[in-house]
Design a protein around this motif. Structure first.
Motif, short mmCIF file in Angstrom:
data_model
loop_
_atom_site.label_atom_id
_atom_site.label_comp_id
_atom_site.label_asym_id
_atom_site.label_seq_id
_atom_site.Cartn_x
_atom_site.Cartn_y
_atom_site.Cartn_z
N ASN A 36 -26.22 -39.97 -48.66
CA ASN A 36 -26.38 -41.35 -49.12
C ASN A 36 -26.96 -42.24 -48.03
OD1 ASN A 36 -25.38 -40.79 -51.68
ND2 ASN A 36 -23.26 -41.27 -51.11
N GLY A 37 -26.77 -41.82 -46.78
CA GLY A 37 -27.33 -42.57 -45.65
C GLY A 37 -28.75 -42.16 -45.32
N GLY A 38 -29.32 -41.25 -46.13
CA GLY A 38 -30.72 -40.85 -45.93
C GLY A 38 -30.91 -39.70 -44.95
N GLY A 39 -29.82 -39.01 -44.56
CA GLY A 39 -29.93 -37.93 -43.59
C GLY A 39 -30.15 -36.56 -44.21
N ILE A 40 -30.31 -35.58 -43.33
CA ILE A 40 -30.45 -34.19 -43.76
C ILE A 40 -29.14 -33.46 -43.48
CG2 ILE A 40 -31.59 -31.99 -43.31
CD1 ILE A 40 -34.15 -33.37 -42.84
N LEU A 41 -28.63 -32.83 -44.51
CA LEU A 41 -27.38 -32.10 -44.40
C LEU A 41 -27.66 -30.60 -44.47
CD1 LEU A 41 -24.22 -32.44 -44.36
CD2 LEU A 41 -24.33 -32.07 -46.83
N GLY A 42 -27.10 -29.86 -43.52
CA GLY A 42 -27.25 -28.40 -43.52
C GLY A 42 -25.96 -27.74 -44.01
N ILE A 43 -26.11 -26.73 -44.85
CA ILE A 43 -24.92 -26.05 -45.39
C ILE A 43 -25.23 -24.58 -45.64
CG2 ILE A 43 -25.47 -26.58 -47.80
CD1 ILE A 43 -22.44 -27.05 -48.24
N TYR A 44 -24.21 -23.75 -45.44
CA TYR A 44 -24.33 -22.31 -45.72
C TYR A 44 -23.59 -22.02 -47.02
CZ TYR A 44 -25.53 -22.19 -40.74
OH TYR A 44 -26.11 -22.42 -39.51
N PRO A 45 -24.29 -21.78 -48.11
CA PRO A 45 -23.63 -21.58 -49.41
C PRO A 45 -22.66 -20.40 -49.43
CG PRO A 45 -25.99 -21.93 -49.69
CD PRO A 45 -25.77 -21.76 -48.23
N GLU A 46 -22.87 -19.39 -48.59
CA GLU A 46 -21.96 -18.24 -48.57
C GLU A 46 -20.59 -18.60 -48.02
OE1 GLU A 46 -24.25 -14.33 -47.42
OE2 GLU A 46 -25.28 -16.06 -46.50
N GLY A 47 -20.53 -19.68 -47.25
CA GLY A 47 -19.24 -20.15 -46.73
C GLY A 47 -18.80 -19.50 -45.44
N THR A 48 -19.41 -18.40 -45.06
CA THR A 48 -19.08 -17.69 -43.83
C THR A 48 -20.23 -16.75 -43.49
OG1 THR A 48 -17.39 -16.33 -42.75
CG2 THR A 48 -17.93 -15.76 -45.02
N ARG A 49 -20.20 -16.21 -42.28
CA ARG A 49 -21.26 -15.28 -41.88
C ARG A 49 -21.18 -13.97 -42.65
NH1 ARG A 49 -19.96 -15.33 -35.60
NH2 ARG A 49 -17.92 -15.79 -36.51
N SER A 50 -22.33 -13.41 -42.92
CA SER A 50 -22.37 -12.11 -43.61
C SER A 50 -21.77 -11.04 -42.71
CB SER A 50 -23.82 -11.74 -43.95
OG SER A 50 -23.89 -10.40 -44.41
N PRO A 51 -20.86 -10.20 -43.24
CA PRO A 51 -20.24 -9.16 -42.41
C PRO A 51 -21.14 -7.97 -42.13
CG PRO A 51 -19.41 -9.03 -44.64
CD PRO A 51 -20.27 -10.26 -44.58
N GLU B 114 -11.91 -9.97 -45.82
CA GLU B 114 -10.47 -9.75 -45.95
C GLU B 114 -10.16 -8.26 -46.18
OE1 GLU B 114 -9.24 -12.27 -49.11
OE2 GLU B 114 -9.47 -14.13 -47.95
N LYS B 115 -10.96 -7.61 -47.01
CA LYS B 115 -10.75 -6.18 -47.27
C LYS B 115 -11.02 -5.35 -46.02
CE LYS B 115 -11.78 -6.37 -52.23
NZ LYS B 115 -12.69 -5.93 -53.32
N LEU B 116 -12.06 -5.72 -45.29
CA LEU B 116 -12.38 -4.99 -44.05
C LEU B 116 -11.26 -5.14 -43.03
CD1 LEU B 116 -16.19 -5.86 -43.63
CD2 LEU B 116 -15.21 -3.64 -44.24
N ALA B 117 -10.72 -6.36 -42.93
CA ALA B 117 -9.62 -6.61 -42.00
C ALA B 117 -8.38 -5.82 -42.39
CB ALA B 117 -9.30 -8.10 -41.95
#
Length: 292
Positions: free
Chosen positions: A109-124, A222-225
């Motif tokens: 809303n402030g006109g900035g660029i937002l970065g996001i990783y849709p996977e939510g975590t790094r690929s194992p 979680e399964k790997l752990a």
């Protein structure tokens, strides 16, 4: 100031010289106005290489654990993430996650660029996993364009668990903006949220060339752990049983020896009594037994 100084004077030039990143499609990032950069997530270093490559400042939603570490290392990590334009993202769901998304919405809303990783975590394992719908909620609520970005080779530079990176070239591919204005007014529709997220993940798969897996990366981790813990317990049990077997086999010879000794003694005693019995049964001549 710190962000600009590190990006332009310190970190940017050094990383550019060492890793020589190649970039395609950076002109797809708008020169002004709000936008969401969505990227695959292969390595911790994604959050360093991507903001440095993008001409405009990028504010990332990073997992909240980076901001709550304990000790000197934890405090320094939290300080770095705050100074490098990153916001804590609570992934536990519910009100906490909604609050994090609200912070991201304020950036847009402030006109900035937002970065996001849709996977939510790094690929194992280097594959692309199912996206979480938080990114769709943000996009549908704000109506901003989505810029897909594929990070290439960062998992080879800094695999999960490795602190010192390998020196090799990485790549960044920026795709054309995705427009979801056709879903205006349907921001709360869960089916629409999933459709938008899946469309974003498809574009990331196309740009990155990764194999797509329709499960959450967090579930796989979680399964790997759990498997690792089970394997450790099985190994410890096996070692314990092996140690018990060795101890048992060591004790047996001593037992046999003692048993053999007792048997020998008993045999000797039996033989001794037997001889005495035979001697007693012998009748001696009367002249030998006569008193002198």
């Amino acid at each position: 100031m710190f962000y600009w100084f590190m990006k332009r004077i310190i970190v940017g030039p050094i990383l550019g010289l060492i890793f020589r990143p190649w970039v395609k499609g950076m002109d797809n990032v708008p020169a002004d106005g709000p936008a969401v950069l969505v990227s695959n997530h292969l390595s911790f270093s994604d959050s360093i290489f991507l903001p440095i490559a993008v001409p405009r400042p990028v504010i990332f939603l990073a997992k909240s654990e980076y901001f709550t570490g304990k000790g000197m290392k934890g405090k320094l990590t939290a300080l770095f993430f705050r100074l490098s334009n990153q916001l804590p993202m609570d992934r536990s769901g519910g009100a906490a996650s909604s609050s994090s998304l609200s912070a991201g919405e304020a950036v847009l809303n402030g006109g900035g660029i937002l970065g996001i990783y849709p996977e939510g975590t790094r690929s194992p394992d280097g594959r692309l996993y199912r996206g979480k719908t938080g990114v769709a909620k943000l996009v549908l609520a704000t109506g901003v364009p989505v810029i897909p970005v594929a990070m290439i080779g960062t998992d080879k530079v800094q695999p999960i668990g490795r602190r010192i990176p390998n020196i090799r070239r990485i790549g960044i591919i920026v795709g054309e903006p995705l427009d979801f204005s056709r879903y205006k007014g349907l921001a709360e529709d869960r089916f629409v949220q999933r459709s938008v997220t899946d469309e974003i993940m498809y574009e990331l798969m196309r740009l990155s060339g990764q194999e797509y897996v329709d499960v959450y990366a967090s579930s796989v981790k979680e399964k790997l752990a759990a498997a690792k813990v089970s394997e450790k317990k099985a190994t410890e049990k096996k070692d314990s049983e092996k140690a018990g077997t060795v101890k048992g086999s060591t004790d047996k010879p001593g037992t046999d020896k003692a048993g053999t000794g007792m048997a020998t003694a008993e045999a000797s005693g039996t033989d001794k009594h037997s001889v005495r019995g035979r001697l007693a049964s012998i009748k001696l001549p009367s002249w030998l037994t006569r008193s002198r």
